[in-house]
Design a protein around this motif. Sequence first.
Motif: not given
Length: 173
Positions: A34-36, A63-68, A95-100, A110-116
């Motif tokens: 959906l985000f894409i 883009e933020e929701a997709l962690l880009n 806040l966006l810059k801090e999150s980055q 993010p995918k690696e964190l989810k797998e962990l």
Amino acid sequence: MNIEELRDQLISANQLSGQSSFDRRMPSKKSIPLFIEIRRKLKGILEIDASNADAWKLLSQSEEALLNYREAIDSFTKYLNFKGRDKKDLKRLALLKESQGEWEDLILAPKELKELGDYLNSNLSRITCDHSLVITRKYLEEKYSKVELKRIITALQNHGGFCDCEVLANVTL
């Protein structure tokens, strides 16, 4: 499709994603397409009218929701260039810059964190956390060199992951 419809779709995708606005994690698998799709449609609108501030803002949010975060910051900066800057918007950009920075500090994608997180969740459902990083280390040792492992462990600890259950609760969820 107009901006209002895309805004409504973005709200629905955010609700489906399982993310909160203050603590982004990998969005649910159901929400990613959906985000894409929303992003694709917004880029189409911006190809026709690059001065559409609302489209830039929604693109930033998708883009933020997709962690880009780089793309989210770039889109939000373009939004600010067309809309003008106020205190609330400047705070949002900060806040966006801090999150980055936080995501880059974690080293893991993010995918690696989810797998962990999935690995820890599976293992901690069978055994009790012994307040160490034994399970986390075991998982990471299979994938990373000793130098990388040390950097990743330090990053996890910097984000409140001092034992396996804290990595699961504070970093991966």
